[in-house]
Scaffold this motif. Structure first.
Motif, PDB file in Angstrom:
ATOM      1  N   VAL A 347      12.099   7.847  19.408  1.00 33.53           N
ATOM      2  CA  VAL A 347      11.819   8.515  18.138  1.00 33.53           C
ATOM      3  C   VAL A 347      11.591   7.467  17.058  1.00 33.53           C
ATOM      4  O   VAL A 347      12.511   6.729  16.681  1.00 33.53           O
ATOM      5  CB  VAL A 347      12.968   9.463  17.726  1.00 33.53           C
ATOM      6  N   LEU A 348      10.359   7.385  16.590  1.00 40.37           N
ATOM      7  CA  LEU A 348      10.001   6.535  15.461  1.00 40.37           C
ATOM      8  C   LEU A 348       9.910   7.402  14.213  1.00 40.37           C
ATOM      9  O   LEU A 348       9.912   8.623  14.292  1.00 40.37           O
ATOM     10  CB  LEU A 348       8.659   5.832  15.706  1.00 40.37           C
ATOM     11  N   GLY A 349       9.815   6.762  13.054  1.00 40.83           N
ATOM     12  CA  GLY A 349       9.714   7.536  11.828  1.00 40.83           C
ATOM     13  C   GLY A 349       8.900   6.822  10.775  1.00 40.83           C
ATOM     14  O   GLY A 349       8.666   5.610  10.852  1.00 40.83           O
ATOM     15  N   THR A 350       8.453   7.580   9.778  1.00 39.53           N
ATOM     16  CA  THR A 350       7.721   7.008   8.655  1.00 39.53           C
ATOM     17  C   THR A 350       8.601   6.997   7.414  1.00 39.53           C
ATOM     18  O   THR A 350       9.501   7.828   7.274  1.00 39.53           O
ATOM     19  CB  THR A 350       6.452   7.817   8.335  1.00 39.53           C
ATOM     20  N   THR A 351       8.315   6.070   6.523  1.00 44.73           N
ATOM     21  CA  THR A 351       8.904   6.145   5.198  1.00 44.73           C
ATOM     22  C   THR A 351       8.211   7.266   4.429  1.00 44.73           C
ATOM     23  O   THR A 351       7.158   7.762   4.837  1.00 44.73           O
ATOM     24  CB  THR A 351       8.743   4.814   4.449  1.00 44.73           C
ATOM     25  N   LEU A 352       8.807   7.683   3.319  1.00 44.99           N
ATOM     26  CA  LEU A 352       8.256   8.773   2.525  1.00 44.99           C
ATOM     27  C   LEU A 352       7.167   8.234   1.606  1.00 44.99           C
ATOM     28  O   LEU A 352       7.374   7.274   0.865  1.00 44.99           O
ATOM     29  CB  LEU A 352       9.362   9.442   1.704  1.00 44.99           C
ATOM     30  N   ALA A 353       6.018   8.878   1.642  1.00 46.07           N
ATOM     31  CA  ALA A 353       4.847   8.405   0.903  1.00 46.07           C
ATOM     32  C   ALA A 353       5.042   8.530  -0.602  1.00 46.07           C
ATOM     33  O   ALA A 353       5.834   9.349  -1.081  1.00 46.07           O
ATOM     34  CB  ALA A 353       3.619   9.208   1.339  1.00 46.07           C
ATOM     35  N   PRO A 354       4.315   7.730  -1.388  1.00 47.37           N
ATOM     36  CA  PRO A 354       4.403   7.826  -2.851  1.00 47.37           C
ATOM     37  C   PRO A 354       3.944   9.189  -3.359  1.00 47.37           C
ATOM     38  O   PRO A 354       3.075   9.823  -2.759  1.00 47.37           O
ATOM     39  CB  PRO A 354       3.437   6.728  -3.331  1.00 47.37           C
ATOM     40  N   MET A 388       4.713   4.073   5.774  1.00 45.64           N
ATOM     41  CA  MET A 388       3.644   4.790   5.089  1.00 45.64           C
ATOM     42  C   MET A 388       3.656   4.504   3.587  1.00 45.64           C
ATOM     43  O   MET A 388       2.608   4.452   2.949  1.00 45.64           O
ATOM     44  CB  MET A 388       3.780   6.287   5.361  1.00 45.64           C
ATOM     45  N   ASP A 389       4.832   4.331   3.020  1.00 41.40           N
ATOM     46  CA  ASP A 389       4.937   4.027   1.594  1.00 41.40           C
ATOM     47  C   ASP A 389       4.192   2.741   1.258  1.00 41.40           C
ATOM     48  O   ASP A 389       3.357   2.710   0.355  1.00 41.40           O
ATOM     49  CB  ASP A 389       6.418   3.923   1.218  1.00 41.40           C
ATOM     50  N   ARG A 390       4.472   1.659   1.979  1.00 36.98           N
ATOM     51  CA  ARG A 390       3.833   0.372   1.689  1.00 36.98           C
ATOM     52  C   ARG A 390       2.361   0.353   2.071  1.00 36.98           C
ATOM     53  O   ARG A 390       1.565  -0.355   1.453  1.00 36.98           O
ATOM     54  CB  ARG A 390       4.590  -0.748   2.397  1.00 36.98           C
ATOM     55  N   ILE A 391       1.989   1.125   3.085  1.00 40.40           N
ATOM     56  CA  ILE A 391       0.581   1.182   3.474  1.00 40.40           C
ATOM     57  C   ILE A 391      -0.258   1.838   2.385  1.00 40.40           C
ATOM     58  O   ILE A 391      -1.366   1.395   2.072  1.00 40.40           O
ATOM     59  CB  ILE A 391       0.420   1.964   4.796  1.00 40.40           C
ATOM     60  N   LEU A 392       0.266   2.896   1.766  1.00 41.98           N
ATOM     61  CA  LEU A 392      -0.533   3.738   0.883  1.00 41.98           C
ATOM     62  C   LEU A 392      -0.362   3.446  -0.604  1.00 41.98           C
ATOM     63  O   LEU A 392      -1.221   3.840  -1.401  1.00 41.98           O
ATOM     64  CB  LEU A 392      -0.176   5.222   1.127  1.00 41.98           C
ATOM     65  N   ARG A 393       0.702   2.785  -1.015  1.00 40.34           N
ATOM     66  CA  ARG A 393       0.979   2.685  -2.442  1.00 40.34           C
ATOM     67  C   ARG A 393       0.079   1.683  -3.151  1.00 40.34           C
ATOM     68  O   ARG A 393      -0.427   0.725  -2.549  1.00 40.34           O
ATOM     69  CB  ARG A 393       2.439   2.335  -2.666  1.00 40.34           C
ATOM     70  N   ALA A 394      -0.118   1.911  -4.452  1.00 36.48           N
ATOM     71  CA  ALA A 394      -0.932   1.022  -5.277  1.00 36.48           C
ATOM     72  C   ALA A 394      -0.182  -0.286  -5.511  1.00 36.48           C
ATOM     73  O   ALA A 394       1.006  -0.270  -5.849  1.00 36.48           O
ATOM     74  CB  ALA A 394      -1.246   1.694  -6.605  1.00 36.48           C
ATOM     75  N   PRO A 395      -0.836  -1.439  -5.364  1.00 40.95           N
ATOM     76  CA  PRO A 395      -0.147  -2.723  -5.528  1.00 40.95           C
ATOM     77  C   PRO A 395       0.480  -2.892  -6.903  1.00 40.95           C
ATOM     78  O   PRO A 395       1.562  -3.466  -7.031  1.00 40.95           O
ATOM     79  CB  PRO A 395      -1.259  -3.753  -5.294  1.00 40.95           C
ATOM     80  N   ASP A 396      -0.196  -2.396  -7.941  1.00 38.59           N
ATOM     81  CA  ASP A 396       0.301  -2.587  -9.300  1.00 38.59           C
ATOM     82  C   ASP A 396       1.105  -1.397  -9.824  1.00 38.59           C
ATOM     83  O   ASP A 396       1.587  -1.400 -10.950  1.00 38.59           O
ATOM     84  CB  ASP A 396      -0.863  -2.872 -10.257  1.00 38.59           C
ATOM     85  N   SER A 397       1.228  -0.326  -8.998  1.00 36.76           N
ATOM     86  CA  SER A 397       1.977   0.864  -9.388  1.00 36.76           C
ATOM     87  C   SER A 397       2.571   1.480  -8.137  1.00 36.76           C
ATOM     88  O   SER A 397       2.075   2.491  -7.617  1.00 36.76           O
ATOM     89  CB  SER A 397       1.065   1.859 -10.114  1.00 36.76           C
ATOM     90  N   PRO A 403      -5.512   4.183  -5.588  1.00 36.50           N
ATOM     91  CA  PRO A 403      -6.634   5.088  -5.893  1.00 36.50           C
ATOM     92  C   PRO A 403      -7.608   5.323  -4.747  1.00 36.50           C
ATOM     93  O   PRO A 403      -7.996   6.476  -4.509  1.00 36.50           O
ATOM     94  CB  PRO A 403      -7.300   4.408  -7.094  1.00 36.50           C
ATOM     95  N   PRO A 404      -8.016   4.309  -3.975  1.00 39.12           N
ATOM     96  CA  PRO A 404      -8.935   4.606  -2.861  1.00 39.12           C
ATOM     97  C   PRO A 404      -8.300   5.459  -1.766  1.00 39.12           C
ATOM     98  O   PRO A 404      -9.008   6.074  -0.967  1.00 39.12           O
ATOM     99  CB  PRO A 404      -9.293   3.216  -2.314  1.00 39.12           C
ATOM    100  N   TYR A 405      -6.973   5.482  -1.721  1.00 41.78           N
ATOM    101  CA  TYR A 405      -6.260   6.231  -0.690  1.00 41.78           C
ATOM    102  C   TYR A 405      -5.803   7.606  -1.174  1.00 41.78           C
ATOM    103  O   TYR A 405      -5.156   8.342  -0.429  1.00 41.78           O
ATOM    104  CB  TYR A 405      -5.041   5.442  -0.225  1.00 41.78           C
ATOM    105  N   ASP A 406      -6.096   7.965  -2.405  1.00 40.98           N
ATOM    106  CA  ASP A 406      -5.664   9.224  -3.000  1.00 40.98           C
ATOM    107  C   ASP A 406      -6.774  10.263  -2.880  1.00 40.98           C
ATOM    108  O   ASP A 406      -7.894  10.043  -3.343  1.00 40.98           O
ATOM    109  CB  ASP A 406      -5.312   9.002  -4.473  1.00 40.98           C
TER     110      ASP A 406
END
Length: 430
Positions: A347-354, A388-397, A403-406
């Protein structure tokens, strides 16, 4: 009592009991990507054979496809609820997308949420590319028409059928009575109301629908069955909300494509990917469908050939206004790992997305989200982490999606965001 001294009548009773039982069918983390912790190897468990019945936490486990003789899921749709107003006779042509090919096939028809029997009159299977040539009738214990009781399901008899990988198939059902459905399929299927059987009609249907009805699973047998599957238990981010409808651009689709095209396959890496996402689903809440823990057995551990489960749940618990307890969320996550281990499944898991930018994503929500993510990254929750949080979050926010991932709603990724998630997963971790 030894075998030699057992009375003849007792031996006969033993044989009879065994025959009856055989006839019953039981209705840590890297900065971006996967941090892999050591876990148990997959263990073979007993499989659920064709028939009608219900699953349970203590019932038969997944068929791991050991030796290439077992079944493995190539597509799955988590049942959500009973369709409001469903019941009238109609033909539904469910369009589904496979992740693994095979030479034999079987489908599962569900009446899980039905309050009345499902009158299954005719079911067929065909490839979308050549329906007239490939259309075949499915049977259930040798019968084309059956009644599925409330809360039950029916698994079709094995059918010799060449199932292509990464292809659309038609699973058509002519039925009346209760309807268990998945209302948000993010693709186009078809339906025709009325008392006329269109299940074997290879022609086009005029009526369209964005839901899957009746069918919940397509399993295959073939040369690669032994590799098994990875099942993703998640919410709307796994379901694919925000991706282009009908284009199969969910992050699970990206992962399936990568596993399919690997030139060098890590030992033991699964081949098929099953999407068990339900929009609005959570760990502590059953606001949309049963909660993750309540459906873990059916939608994850009970899938044919499951080797690894990925859990992507928790953000809806924080955004829904219910209990916002990091300890409660983490306890449920750890319990899913325990239950997976008991069945020989990783069982693997993801972090919670921004979620920054959403009105519901308050300072309180953000504080709990960060606490949960820190614990997951720390290695004391899942066996491996898809960050998933670090993959998807904005570097400066970092509290917001890049934005490209939103996709535009500040919670669900775009096609590019989903591709980034699917591309970050290490196949060796599966």
């Amino acid at each position: 009592m030894s075998t030699r001294t057992r009375p003849a009548w007792l031996a006969a009773v033993t044989v009879l009991v065994v025959a009856v039982l055989c006839a019953v069918v039981v209705p840590s983390g890297a900065a971006a990507g996967v941090g892999v912790a050591r876990g148990l190897d997959s263990l073979a468990s007993a499989g659920v054979g064709p028939g009608v019945g219900q699953g349970s936490e203590t019932g038969p486990g997944p068929d791991t496809g050991a030796g290439g003789d077992g079944w493995v899921g190539t597509w799955y749709s988590a049942p959500v609820e009973a369709e409001p107003g469903g019941g009238a006779a109609r033909t539904v042509r469910n369009v589904v997308h496979t992740t693994m090919g095979g030479s034999r096939a079987r489908i599962t028809v569900s009446n899980l949420f039905g309050a009345a029997p499902l009158d299954l009159r005719h079911a067929t299977l065909a490839t979308a590319a050549a329906p007239a040539r490939t259309m075949r009738t499915l049977t259930f214990h040798g019968r084309a028409r059956i009644s599925v009781p409330p809360g039950g399901q029916a698994v079709s008899d094995p059918l010799t059928f060449e199932v292509p990988a990464a292809a659309d198939l038609y699973m058509s059902v002519y039925a009346a009575g209760a309807v268990t459905w998945h209302p948000q399929a993010l693709g186009t299927s078809y339906e025709v109301p009325g008392e006329t059987d269109r299940a074997a009609d290879p022609g086009a249907f005029a009526g369209t629908t964005g839901a899957w009805r009746y069918v919940t699973a397509l399993d295959v047998q073939g040369p690669e069955s032994a590799r098994g599957s990875v099942v993703v238990l998640g919410d709307s981010i796994t379901e694919g909300v925000g991706s282009t409808p009908g284009a199969d651009r969910r992050w699970t689709d990206v992962l399936a494509e990568r596993l399919r095209n690997l030139r060098e396959r890590p030992a033991g890496a699964p081949r098929a990917v099953l999407n068990a996402g339900i929009g609005g689903n959570g760990l502590l809440t059953g606001r949309s469908g049963p909660s993750g823990p309540d459906r873990f057995q059916r939608d994850a551990l009970g899938r044919a050939g499951v080797r690894t489960v990925i859990v992507e749940l928790g953000i809806n618990d924080l955004l829904s206004g219910g209990e916002r307890s990091a300890d409660a969320l983490l306890a449920d996550m750890r319990d899913l790992v325990r239950r997976g281990h008991a069945r020989g499944v990783r069982v693997l898991g993801t972090t919670l997305a921004p979620c920054g930018g959403l009105r519901a994503c308050t300072a309180e929500v953000e504080a709990v989200r960060e606490t949960v993510n820190a614990a997951i990254r720390g290695g004391g929750v899942y066996e491996g982490v898809i960050d998933m949080d670090r993959i998807l979050r904005a570097p400066d926010s970092p509290r917001e999606l890049s934005p490209p991932y939103d996709s535009g709603d500040h919670l669900h990724p775009s096609d590019a965001g989903y591709r980034a998630v699917g591309a970050a997963i290490d196949p060796g971790a599966l």
